[in-house]
Design an enzyme around this catalytic site. Structure first.
Site, short mmCIF file in Angstrom:
data_model
loop_
_atom_site.label_atom_id
_atom_site.label_comp_id
_atom_site.label_asym_id
_atom_site.label_seq_id
_atom_site.Cartn_x
_atom_site.Cartn_y
_atom_site.Cartn_z
N SER A 139 89.60 20.46 16.17
CA SER A 139 90.37 19.30 15.74
C SER A 139 91.75 19.33 16.40
O SER A 139 92.24 20.40 16.79
CB SER A 139 90.53 19.32 14.21
OG SER A 139 91.51 18.41 13.77
N TYR A 152 92.31 23.20 6.01
CA TYR A 152 91.45 22.61 7.03
C TYR A 152 92.01 22.89 8.42
O TYR A 152 91.29 23.32 9.32
CB TYR A 152 91.33 21.11 6.80
CG TYR A 152 90.58 20.38 7.90
CD1 TYR A 152 89.19 20.42 7.95
CD2 TYR A 152 91.26 19.67 8.88
CE1 TYR A 152 88.50 19.76 8.95
CE2 TYR A 152 90.57 19.00 9.88
CZ TYR A 152 89.19 19.06 9.92
OH TYR A 152 88.52 18.41 10.92
#
Length: 264
Positions: A139, A152
């Site tokens: 990400s 996350y």
């Protein structure tokens, strides 16, 4: 000639499902893995019509034994995995102190440990054959701390670092490892985070098209690139965060994160 085969985790929707369509369109047979059997079956029916051989395996990869169990399932079918796409994962948007305690180890296990274990199991076969590709979905958040998505982002930083290190270990073996680092992408996961009440809704112009993200990931994997960040704006953001002092990046991220975490 035998068709190459790709195994995709988290394949029932979003980026995973779109990767399944992309690989099928490029002549791959598929092994699709996720928890939701109804969605997997529908995707299997869709892709089988293209001529692809599709095996569906329903499995919850957030369980400790799931990675080894999946590998054994594939081996018992005498199937060779030419490409492994580690896409399974989940996100949480909001204050870390508000996150359910039970979700903390589950996120670390699914986003990081399961990914690494599956890579370890399948990469040994690839090295023995002298060929193979692994695509790990990281990400844009991997490049810096992200208050409001703290855990996350930390798991995705693990994925990026793991990928880069392993890519160098495997140099010259015929096996490549790629980290795809998309920003916010038009998937159910992003909409669930932004529309779930714990964070403001994300403006549509900030969300990337899933087909474009998957095309970049497929091209990067096929070309053996180590890191691909889709989109110019995301590339600039990643570069900026890597060239500034960590205290500055952290402080600015904290200012934005605290605004996002204020009651709506």
């Amino acid at each position: 000639m035998a068709r190459p085969r790709v195994l995709i985790t988290g394949a029932s929707s979003g980026i995973g499902a779109e990767f399944a369509r992309k690989f099928a369109a490029n002549g791959y047979d598929l092994i699709l893995v996720a928890r939701r059997q109804d969605l997997l079956n529908a995707l299997r029916d869709e892709l089988s019509a293209t001529g692809a051989e599709v095996l569906v395996i329903t499995k919850d990869l957030s369980l400790k034994t799931a990675a080894k169990s999946l590998y054994q399932d594939v081996k018992s079918c005498n199937l060779t995995v030419d490409v492994l796409v580690n896409n399974a994962g989940f996100a949480y948007g909001g204050a870390f102190t508000a996150m359910e305690a039970e979700a903390v180890p589950r996120m670390v296990l699914l986003n990081a440990a399961t990914l690494a274990t599956l890579t370890r199991l399948f990469v040994a076969d690839m090295v023995a054959r002298g060929s193979g590709r692994i695509l790990n979905i990281s990400s844009l958040s991997a490049f810096q701390a992200v208050p409001s998505m703290t855990l996350y982002a930390a798991t995705k930083a693990f994925v990026l670092s793991f990928t880069e290190g392993l890519a160098e270990e495997l140099r010259g073996t015929g096996v490549t490892v790629t980290a795809l680092c998309p920003g916010l992408t038009d998937t159910d996961m992003v909409h669930d985070i932004s529309g779930g009440g714990s964070m403001p809704e994300v403006p549509s112009f900030m969300i990337s098209d899933v087909k474009a993200v998957v095309k970049e990931g497929f091209d990067a994997c096929t070309n053996g690139e180590v890191v691909r960040v889709p989109g110019l704006a995301n590339q600039i953001s990643a570069m900026w965060s890597q060239t500034q002092p960590r205290w500055l990046v952290r402080t600015l991220g904290g200012m934005i994160g605290r605004q996002l975490l204020r009651p709506l």
